[in-house]
Design a protein around this motif. Structure first.
Motif, mmCIF file in Angstrom:
data_model
loop_
_atom_site.group_PDB
_atom_site.id
_atom_site.type_symbol
_atom_site.label_atom_id
_atom_site.label_comp_id
_atom_site.label_asym_id
_atom_site.label_seq_id
_atom_site.Cartn_x
_atom_site.Cartn_y
_atom_site.Cartn_z
ATOM 1 N N THR A 96 0.823 -1.209 0.000
ATOM 2 C CA THR A 96 0.000 0.000 0.000
ATOM 3 C C THR A 96 0.858 1.260 0.000
ATOM 4 O O THR A 96 0.584 2.208 -0.743
ATOM 5 C CB THR A 96 -0.931 0.003 1.227
ATOM 6 N N PHE A 97 1.901 1.263 0.795
ATOM 7 C CA PHE A 97 2.755 2.454 0.883
ATOM 8 C C PHE A 97 3.387 2.796 -0.459
ATOM 9 O O PHE A 97 3.349 3.947 -0.907
ATOM 10 C CB PHE A 97 3.841 2.250 1.931
ATOM 11 N N VAL A 98 3.948 1.804 -1.128
ATOM 12 C CA VAL A 98 4.642 2.098 -2.379
ATOM 13 C C VAL A 98 3.656 2.447 -3.492
ATOM 14 O O VAL A 98 3.908 3.339 -4.308
ATOM 15 C CB VAL A 98 5.570 0.933 -2.788
ATOM 16 N N ILE A 102 1.298 6.683 -6.911
ATOM 17 C CA ILE A 102 0.145 7.446 -7.397
ATOM 18 C C ILE A 102 0.296 8.922 -7.040
ATOM 19 O O ILE A 102 0.034 9.812 -7.863
ATOM 20 C CB ILE A 102 -1.165 6.881 -6.809
ATOM 21 N N SER A 103 0.727 9.201 -5.823
ATOM 22 C CA SER A 103 0.918 10.591 -5.401
ATOM 23 C C SER A 103 1.933 11.283 -6.292
ATOM 24 O O SER A 103 1.742 12.433 -6.706
ATOM 25 C CB SER A 103 1.382 10.637 -3.942
ATOM 26 N N ASN A 104 3.018 10.584 -6.594
ATOM 27 C CA ASN A 104 4.039 11.152 -7.472
ATOM 28 C C ASN A 104 3.472 11.423 -8.863
ATOM 29 O O ASN A 104 3.762 12.459 -9.483
ATOM 30 C CB ASN A 104 5.222 10.192 -7.562
ATOM 31 N N PHE A 105 2.629 10.505 -9.349
ATOM 32 C CA PHE A 105 1.980 10.682 -10.653
ATOM 33 C C PHE A 105 1.087 11.921 -10.656
ATOM 34 O O PHE A 105 1.119 12.731 -11.592
ATOM 35 C CB PHE A 105 1.165 9.431 -10.987
ATOM 36 N N LEU A 106 0.298 12.088 -9.610
ATOM 37 C CA LEU A 106 -0.625 13.216 -9.544
ATOM 38 C C LEU A 106 0.106 14.546 -9.388
ATOM 39 O O LEU A 106 -0.369 15.590 -9.864
ATOM 40 C CB LEU A 106 -1.614 13.025 -8.387
ATOM 41 N N LEU A 107 1.253 14.529 -8.728
ATOM 42 C CA LEU A 107 2.021 15.763 -8.567
ATOM 43 C C LEU A 107 2.637 16.205 -9.891
ATOM 44 O O LEU A 107 2.906 17.395 -10.088
ATOM 45 C CB LEU A 107 3.117 15.570 -7.516
ATOM 46 N N ILE A 164 -7.889 4.168 3.194
ATOM 47 C CA ILE A 164 -7.029 4.555 2.077
ATOM 48 C C ILE A 164 -7.050 6.065 1.889
ATOM 49 O O ILE A 164 -6.014 6.691 1.625
ATOM 50 C CB ILE A 164 -7.472 3.823 0.796
ATOM 51 N N ALA A 165 -8.233 6.665 2.031
ATOM 52 C CA ALA A 165 -8.330 8.117 1.898
ATOM 53 C C ALA A 165 -7.491 8.825 2.948
ATOM 54 O O ALA A 165 -6.828 9.831 2.667
ATOM 55 C CB ALA A 165 -9.794 8.549 2.013
ATOM 56 N N THR A 166 -7.481 8.299 4.168
ATOM 57 C CA THR A 166 -6.686 8.896 5.235
ATOM 58 C C THR A 166 -5.202 8.865 4.892
ATOM 59 O O THR A 166 -4.481 9.856 5.074
ATOM 60 C CB THR A 166 -6.926 8.149 6.561
ATOM 61 N N SER A 167 -4.734 7.736 4.368
ATOM 62 C CA SER A 167 -3.317 7.644 4.011
ATOM 63 C C SER A 167 -2.981 8.559 2.846
ATOM 64 O O SER A 167 -1.898 9.158 2.810
ATOM 65 C CB SER A 167 -2.957 6.195 3.671
ATOM 66 N N PHE A 168 -3.896 8.696 1.893
ATOM 67 C CA PHE A 168 -3.644 9.588 0.761
ATOM 68 C C PHE A 168 -3.620 11.052 1.192
ATOM 69 O O PHE A 168 -2.833 11.847 0.670
ATOM 70 C CB PHE A 168 -4.703 9.388 -0.323
ATOM 71 N N LYS A 169 -4.470 11.412 2.142
ATOM 72 C CA LYS A 169 -4.499 12.807 2.593
ATOM 73 C C LYS A 169 -3.183 13.213 3.242
ATOM 74 O O LYS A 169 -2.742 14.351 3.129
ATOM 75 C CB LYS A 169 -5.671 13.012 3.555
ATOM 76 N N LYS A 170 -2.544 12.264 3.910
ATOM 77 C CA LYS A 170 -1.240 12.557 4.503
ATOM 78 C C LYS A 170 -0.206 12.808 3.420
ATOM 79 O O LYS A 170 0.665 13.671 3.557
ATOM 80 C CB LYS A 170 -0.802 11.398 5.398
ATOM 81 N N LEU A 171 -0.302 12.045 2.331
ATOM 82 C CA LEU A 171 0.637 12.217 1.229
ATOM 83 C C LEU A 171 0.307 13.450 0.394
ATOM 84 O O LEU A 171 1.210 14.083 -0.154
ATOM 85 C CB LEU A 171 0.618 10.971 0.328
ATOM 86 N N ALA A 172 -0.979 13.764 0.302
ATOM 87 C CA ALA A 172 -1.398 14.868 -0.568
ATOM 88 C C ALA A 172 -0.914 16.218 -0.070
ATOM 89 O O ALA A 172 -0.405 17.031 -0.833
ATOM 90 C CB ALA A 172 -2.923 14.866 -0.699
ATOM 91 N N ASP A 173 -1.088 16.462 1.232
ATOM 92 C CA ASP A 173 -0.683 17.745 1.810
ATOM 93 C C ASP A 173 -1.230 18.912 0.996
ATOM 94 O O ASP A 173 -0.529 19.890 0.717
ATOM 95 C CB ASP A 173 0.847 17.816 1.892
ATOM 96 N N GLU A 174 -2.496 18.756 0.569
ATOM 97 C CA GLU A 174 -3.223 19.767 -0.205
ATOM 98 C C GLU A 174 -2.633 20.007 -1.592
ATOM 99 O O GLU A 174 -2.993 20.962 -2.272
ATOM 100 C CB GLU A 174 -3.284 21.095 0.569
ATOM 101 N N ARG A 175 -1.754 19.113 -2.051
ATOM 102 C CA ARG A 175 -1.177 19.276 -3.391
ATOM 103 C C ARG A 175 -2.017 18.584 -4.456
ATOM 104 O O ARG A 175 -1.881 18.861 -5.637
ATOM 105 C CB ARG A 175 0.261 18.735 -3.410
ATOM 106 N N PHE A 176 -2.868 17.644 -4.036
ATOM 107 C CA PHE A 176 -3.860 17.067 -4.922
ATOM 108 C C PHE A 176 -5.094 16.725 -4.090
ATOM 109 O O PHE A 176 -5.072 16.772 -2.857
ATOM 110 C CB PHE A 176 -3.322 15.843 -5.686
ATOM 111 N N VAL A 177 -6.184 16.384 -4.770
ATOM 112 C CA VAL A 177 -7.482 16.221 -4.114
ATOM 113 C C VAL A 177 -7.745 14.744 -3.836
ATOM 114 O O VAL A 177 -7.430 13.876 -4.655
ATOM 115 C CB VAL A 177 -8.607 16.790 -5.007
#
Length: 221
Positions: A107-109, A114-119, A138-151
């Motif tokens: 899940t982490f990788v 995905i976060s890198n792709f969206l950035l 999953i949404a909670t983990s993505f929000k930590k990675l997003a840091d408001e840089r993606f939705v």
């Protein structure tokens, strides 16, 4: 080889089950061997009244088991050999199937990729998972990675947003075909557990299959 790895892990398990009270700090040796095989042993698995890990031991094991990978936007991530292989495979293949034990770091990788792709793009990711509970996790983990840089969204509105990850069940995905048609990256998570969350609907696996078929025929994915 993978067969040798399985043999070593089996032997280590037998040693731990039968000898952990006779040989103090045997957990350190086991964790070191596991880390060299590319696995992520959790120190909590080896906790008992007869052994403990010092901070120095943990740092030594951590340094031994991690590989370094640098994403294109300059963020530095640290991966095990398995995670590093997943990252490279996702970056060079259109379709990837991943199966690995719990705690292998899938899940982490995947989320990091995905976060890198969206950035880097204005793209859309569709993350399909069999239960609402998993959607929230999953949404909670993505929000930590997003840091408001993606939705990050757990529902599909009237208008799709770019630079976004939509995390929904297969039923919500099928009810909102526009998100399937617009998605650039699609992840099907925990598909082997879809019937565990069947509730009163025994056809959930058929719904998932239909979503997969639609994704396979999508020109944008």
């Amino acid at each position: 080889t993978e067969e040798t790895k399985r043999t070593v892990i089996t032997v280590l398990g037998i040693i731990w089950d039968n000898c952990n009270t006779r040989y103090l700090n045997i957990n350190i040796s086991i964790m070191t061997i596991l880390s060299r095989l590319g696995y992520l042993p959790n120190p909590e698995l080896f906790r008992n009244d007869h052994s403990s890990l010092s901070l120095g031991d943990r740092l030594a094991i951590q340094a031994n088991r991690l590989l370094q990978s640098t994403t294109s936007d300059g963020e530095r991530l640290f991966f095990t050999p398995f995670q590093n292989q997943v990252w490279a495979t996702l970056s060079s293949n259109d379709r990837v199937a991943i199966t690995a034990p719990t705690s292998a770091g899938k899940t982490f990788v995947i989320n990091s990729w995905i976060s890198n792709f969206l950035l880097k793009t204005e793209g859309i990711c569709l993350f399909v998972t069999p239960s609402l509970t998993l959607c929230t996790q999953i949404a909670t983990s993505f929000k930590k990675l997003a840091d408001e840089r993606f939705v990050v969204r757990t529902s599909v509105g009237n208008t799709l947003q770019s630079k976004a990850v939509y995390i929904v069940t297969q039923e919500k995905a099928l009810a909102n075909l526009k998100v399937i048609e617009a998605a650039n990256v699609v992840v099907f998570d925990e598909i082997q557990n879809v019937e565990r969350f069947a509730d009163d609907n025994p056809d959930r696996s058929l719904i998932l299959l239909e979503v997969i078929e639609r994704v396979l025929h999508s020109k944008s994915v």
